[in-house]
Design an enzyme around this catalytic site. Structure first.
Site, PDB file in Angstrom:
ATOM      1  N   LYS A   1       0.830  -1.215   0.000  1.00  0.00           N
ATOM      2  CA  LYS A   1       0.000   0.000   0.000  1.00  0.00           C
ATOM      3  C   LYS A   1       0.861   1.261   0.000  1.00  0.00           C
ATOM      4  O   LYS A   1       0.633   2.182  -0.780  1.00  0.00           O
ATOM      5  CB  LYS A   1      -0.942   0.012   1.223  1.00  0.00           C
ATOM      6  CG  LYS A   1      -1.887  -1.197   1.292  1.00  0.00           C
ATOM      7  CD  LYS A   1      -2.851  -1.112   2.463  1.00  0.00           C
ATOM      8  CE  LYS A   1      -2.216  -1.159   3.844  1.00  0.00           C
ATOM      9  NZ  LYS A   1      -1.538  -2.434   4.189  1.00  0.00           N
TER      10      LYS A   1
ATOM     11  N   ARG B   1     -10.290   0.249   8.336  1.00  0.00           N
ATOM     12  CA  ARG B   1      -9.895  -1.113   8.697  1.00  0.00           C
ATOM     13  C   ARG B   1     -10.983  -1.867   9.438  1.00  0.00           C
ATOM     14  O   ARG B   1     -10.755  -3.004   9.841  1.00  0.00           O
ATOM     15  CB  ARG B   1      -8.661  -1.051   9.603  1.00  0.00           C
ATOM     16  CG  ARG B   1      -7.345  -1.180   8.859  1.00  0.00           C
ATOM     17  CD  ARG B   1      -6.244  -0.828   9.842  1.00  0.00           C
ATOM     18  NE  ARG B   1      -5.101  -1.668   9.711  1.00  0.00           N
ATOM     19  CZ  ARG B   1      -3.949  -1.253   9.161  1.00  0.00           C
ATOM     20  NH1 ARG B   1      -3.829  -0.052   8.672  1.00  0.00           N
ATOM     21  NH2 ARG B   1      -2.931  -2.061   9.104  1.00  0.00           N
TER      22      ARG B   1
ATOM     23  N   ARG C   1      11.824  -6.216   5.562  1.00  0.00           N
ATOM     24  CA  ARG C   1      11.832  -4.779   5.844  1.00  0.00           C
ATOM     25  C   ARG C   1      12.263  -4.510   7.285  1.00  0.00           C
ATOM     26  O   ARG C   1      12.912  -3.506   7.573  1.00  0.00           O
ATOM     27  CB  ARG C   1      10.452  -4.166   5.590  1.00  0.00           C
ATOM     28  CG  ARG C   1      10.486  -2.646   5.731  1.00  0.00           C
ATOM     29  CD  ARG C   1       9.155  -2.002   5.457  1.00  0.00           C
ATOM     30  NE  ARG C   1       8.150  -2.490   6.381  1.00  0.00           N
ATOM     31  CZ  ARG C   1       6.853  -2.194   6.304  1.00  0.00           C
ATOM     32  NH1 ARG C   1       6.420  -1.418   5.330  1.00  0.00           N
ATOM     33  NH2 ARG C   1       6.016  -2.661   7.179  1.00  0.00           N
TER      34      ARG C   1
ATOM     35  N   ARG D   1      10.849  -0.299  12.356  1.00  0.00           N
ATOM     36  CA  ARG D   1       9.471  -0.455  12.832  1.00  0.00           C
ATOM     37  C   ARG D   1       9.402  -1.637  13.783  1.00  0.00           C
ATOM     38  O   ARG D   1       9.708  -2.765  13.407  1.00  0.00           O
ATOM     39  CB  ARG D   1       8.510  -0.654  11.645  1.00  0.00           C
ATOM     40  CG  ARG D   1       7.915   0.636  11.151  1.00  0.00           C
ATOM     41  CD  ARG D   1       6.971   0.432  10.000  1.00  0.00           C
ATOM     42  NE  ARG D   1       5.766  -0.330  10.355  1.00  0.00           N
ATOM     43  CZ  ARG D   1       4.720  -0.439   9.547  1.00  0.00           C
ATOM     44  NH1 ARG D   1       4.721   0.170   8.374  1.00  0.00           N
ATOM     45  NH2 ARG D   1       3.673  -1.132   9.924  1.00  0.00           N
TER      46      ARG D   1
ATOM     47  N   ARG E   1      -0.690  -9.141  13.349  1.00  0.00           N
ATOM     48  CA  ARG E   1      -1.203  -8.131  12.407  1.00  0.00           C
ATOM     49  C   ARG E   1      -2.033  -8.800  11.316  1.00  0.00           C
ATOM     50  O   ARG E   1      -3.101  -8.301  10.937  1.00  0.00           O
ATOM     51  CB  ARG E   1      -0.027  -7.357  11.769  1.00  0.00           C
ATOM     52  CG  ARG E   1       0.635  -6.380  12.741  1.00  0.00           C
ATOM     53  CD  ARG E   1       2.023  -5.959  12.273  1.00  0.00           C
ATOM     54  NE  ARG E   1       2.010  -5.170  11.041  1.00  0.00           N
ATOM     55  CZ  ARG E   1       3.108  -4.901  10.334  1.00  0.00           C
ATOM     56  NH1 ARG E   1       4.290  -5.350  10.738  1.00  0.00           N
ATOM     57  NH2 ARG E   1       3.026  -4.180   9.240  1.00  0.00           N
TER      58      ARG E   1
HETATM   59  P1  AP5 Z   1       4.667  -1.533   1.910  1.00  0.00           P
HETATM   60  O1  AP5 Z   1       4.472  -0.750   0.673  1.00  0.00           O
HETATM   61  O2  AP5 Z   1       5.219  -0.845   3.092  1.00  0.00           O
HETATM   62  O3  AP5 Z   1       3.312  -2.292   2.308  1.00  0.00           O
HETATM   63  P2  AP5 Z   1       2.100  -1.804   3.187  1.00  0.00           P
HETATM   64  O4  AP5 Z   1       0.913  -2.511   2.668  1.00  0.00           O
HETATM   65  O5  AP5 Z   1       2.077  -0.328   3.260  1.00  0.00           O
HETATM   66  O6  AP5 Z   1       2.533  -2.455   4.578  1.00  0.00           O
HETATM   67  P3  AP5 Z   1       2.463  -1.862   6.043  1.00  0.00           P
HETATM   68  O7  AP5 Z   1       3.447  -2.633   6.864  1.00  0.00           O
HETATM   69  O8  AP5 Z   1       2.556  -0.404   6.052  1.00  0.00           O
HETATM   70  O9  AP5 Z   1       1.040  -2.342   6.433  1.00  0.00           O
HETATM   71  P4  AP5 Z   1       0.221  -2.194   7.686  1.00  0.00           P
HETATM   72  O10 AP5 Z   1      -1.132  -2.115   7.127  1.00  0.00           O
HETATM   73  O11 AP5 Z   1       0.460  -3.277   8.671  1.00  0.00           O
HETATM   74  O12 AP5 Z   1       0.803  -0.906   8.421  1.00  0.00           O
HETATM   75  P5  AP5 Z   1       0.157   0.446   8.837  1.00  0.00           P
HETATM   76  O13 AP5 Z   1       1.251   1.404   8.937  1.00  0.00           O
HETATM   77  O14 AP5 Z   1      -1.016   0.756   8.018  1.00  0.00           O
HETATM   78  O15 AP5 Z   1       5.568  -2.785   1.523  1.00  0.00           O
HETATM   79  C1  AP5 Z   1       6.013  -3.727   2.491  1.00  0.00           C
HETATM   80  C2  AP5 Z   1       7.412  -4.218   2.096  1.00  0.00           C
HETATM   81  O16 AP5 Z   1       7.304  -4.953   0.869  1.00  0.00           O
HETATM   82  C3  AP5 Z   1       8.423  -3.096   1.820  1.00  0.00           C
HETATM   83  O17 AP5 Z   1       9.678  -3.490   2.264  1.00  0.00           O
HETATM   84  C4  AP5 Z   1       8.392  -2.941   0.302  1.00  0.00           C
HETATM   85  O18 AP5 Z   1       9.606  -2.452  -0.210  1.00  0.00           O
HETATM   86  C5  AP5 Z   1       8.131  -4.373  -0.153  1.00  0.00           C
HETATM   87  N1  AP5 Z   1       7.387  -4.438  -1.420  1.00  0.00           N
HETATM   88  C6  AP5 Z   1       6.410  -3.593  -1.854  1.00  0.00           C
HETATM   89  N2  AP5 Z   1       5.949  -3.973  -3.069  1.00  0.00           N
HETATM   90  C7  AP5 Z   1       6.647  -5.093  -3.402  1.00  0.00           C
HETATM   91  C8  AP5 Z   1       6.620  -5.955  -4.537  1.00  0.00           C
HETATM   92  N3  AP5 Z   1       5.783  -5.750  -5.574  1.00  0.00           N
HETATM   93  N4  AP5 Z   1       7.460  -7.020  -4.543  1.00  0.00           N
HETATM   94  C9  AP5 Z   1       8.305  -7.230  -3.503  1.00  0.00           C
HETATM   95  N5  AP5 Z   1       8.391  -6.446  -2.396  1.00  0.00           N
HETATM   96  C10 AP5 Z   1       7.562  -5.390  -2.340  1.00  0.00           C
HETATM   97  O19 AP5 Z   1      -0.389   0.110  10.310  1.00  0.00           O
HETATM   98  C11 AP5 Z   1       0.491  -0.145  11.383  1.00  0.00           C
HETATM   99  C12 AP5 Z   1      -0.293  -0.285  12.667  1.00  0.00           C
HETATM  100  O20 AP5 Z   1      -0.964   0.949  12.973  1.00  0.00           O
HETATM  101  C13 AP5 Z   1      -1.428  -1.329  12.659  1.00  0.00           C
HETATM  102  O21 AP5 Z   1      -0.958  -2.605  12.987  1.00  0.00           O
HETATM  103  C14 AP5 Z   1      -2.364  -0.762  13.728  1.00  0.00           C
HETATM  104  O22 AP5 Z   1      -1.875  -1.036  15.007  1.00  0.00           O
HETATM  105  C15 AP5 Z   1      -2.257   0.739  13.508  1.00  0.00           C
HETATM  106  N6  AP5 Z   1      -3.247   1.253  12.547  1.00  0.00           N
HETATM  107  C16 AP5 Z   1      -2.986   1.850  11.347  1.00  0.00           C
HETATM  108  N7  AP5 Z   1      -4.130   2.200  10.732  1.00  0.00           N
HETATM  109  C17 AP5 Z   1      -5.136   1.811  11.547  1.00  0.00           C
HETATM  110  C18 AP5 Z   1      -6.554   1.880  11.444  1.00  0.00           C
HETATM  111  N8  AP5 Z   1      -7.160   2.413  10.374  1.00  0.00           N
HETATM  112  N9  AP5 Z   1      -7.300   1.370  12.464  1.00  0.00           N
HETATM  113  C19 AP5 Z   1      -6.709   0.835  13.572  1.00  0.00           C
HETATM  114  N10 AP5 Z   1      -5.367   0.730  13.713  1.00  0.00           N
HETATM  115  C20 AP5 Z   1      -4.591   1.217  12.716  1.00  0.00           C
HETATM  116 MG    MG Z   2       2.064   1.108   4.869  1.00  0.00          MG
END
Ligand code: AP5
Ligand code: MG
Length: 191
Positions: free
Chosen positions: A14, A89, A128, A134, A146
């Site tokens: 994402k 979410r 990552r 992180r 997660r």
């Molecule tokens: P990346 O692009 O970072 O993927 P992502 O989907 O953004 O992953 P996140 O880890 O950010 O997801 P998340 O939903 O757990 O985290 P968030 O910050 O939202 O890519 C991941 C890796 O893969 C990178 O190293 C990248 O280089 C690699 N990659 C990308 N594309 C690739 C490809 N095509 N091929 C190979 N490799 C690739 O949430 C974190 C925490 O915050 C949650 O756990 C929760 O506690 C809280 N939180 C956030 N939002 C909410 C909400 N709305 N409600 C409640 N809690 C929330």
């Molecule tokens: Mg993200």
């Protein structure tokens, strides 16, 4: 306005794709994960409360993230549209978002869901974790928590938007550019 939800499990790409999409389409990027990490970095009370949950791989309360999104939308009145990343979410977050957009006479145009196998997600996140700093990327049990939260509380957000025909599944494995082209094609059909 053009409003897009970029949806998918942790590690599905994402954030990676959001960077490219906002550059191409001029949307305002709203990532609740990034907003929460910035609260943590600034050691705000909200950040400190959220950190405990995030470190365990659990979702933070709906009211917290809805409040953050409400404020961010209010602070960007001129935006031509928003790209929501990691939000909504839960069903409650989806309903709140629809209501916030409704007040602007707008709505979600499309939800693009990145489809990636769990095996690949765990591999990407652990990899990552070697460099991201992180705390939720380094331990495999937290990564699994997660993914569990995603399955139990979040996956049905795609069904919620599918009722109005707005959900589109996108293959989330392959090169970053290939996936970007698939996402762009779906946006171009609707913009
Ligand atoms: P990346 O692009 O970072 O993927 P992502 O989907 O953004 O992953 P996140 O880890 O950010 O997801 P998340 O939903 O757990 O985290 P968030 O910050 O939202 O890519 C991941 C890796 O893969 C990178 O190293 C990248 O280089 C690699 N990659 C990308 N594309 C690739 C490809 N095509 N091929 C190979 N490799 C690739 O949430 C974190 C925490 O915050 C949650 O756990 C929760 O506690 C809280 N939180 C956030 N939002 C909410 C909400 N709305 N409600 C409640 N809690 C929330
Ligand atoms: Mg993200």
């Amino acid at each position: 306005m053009f409003n897009l939800i970029l949806f998918g499990p942790p590690g599905s790409g994402k954030g990676t794709q959001s960077e490219k999409l906002i550059a191409k389409y001029g949307l305002k990027h709203l990532s609740t994960g990034d907003l929460l990490r910035s609260e943590i970095a600034n050691q705000t009370p909200l950040g400190l409360e959220a950190k405990t949950l995030m470190d365990k791989g659990q979702l933070v309360p709906d009211a917290v993230v809805i409040g953050m999104i409400d404020a961010a939308m209010t602070n960007n009145p001129q935006a031509r549209g928003f790209l929501f990343d990691g939000f909504p979410r839960t069903k409650a977050q989806s309903e709140a978002l629809d209501e916030l957009l409704h007040k602007k006479n707008a709505s979600i145009n499309v939800l693009l869901a990145l489809d990636v196998t769990e095996e690949e997600l765990i591999k990407r996140l652990l990899n990552r974790g070697l460099t991201s700093g992180r705390s939720d990327d380094t331990k495999e049990d937290v990564i699994r928590a997660r993914l569990g939260e995603y399955r139990n509380k979040t996956a049905n957000v795609a069904d919620y938007y599918n009722k109005s025909g707005k959900t589109v599944m996108i293959k989330g494995e392959g090169s970053v550019d290939e996936i970007f082209d698939s996402l762009s094609a779906e946006i171009d059909k609707r913009m």
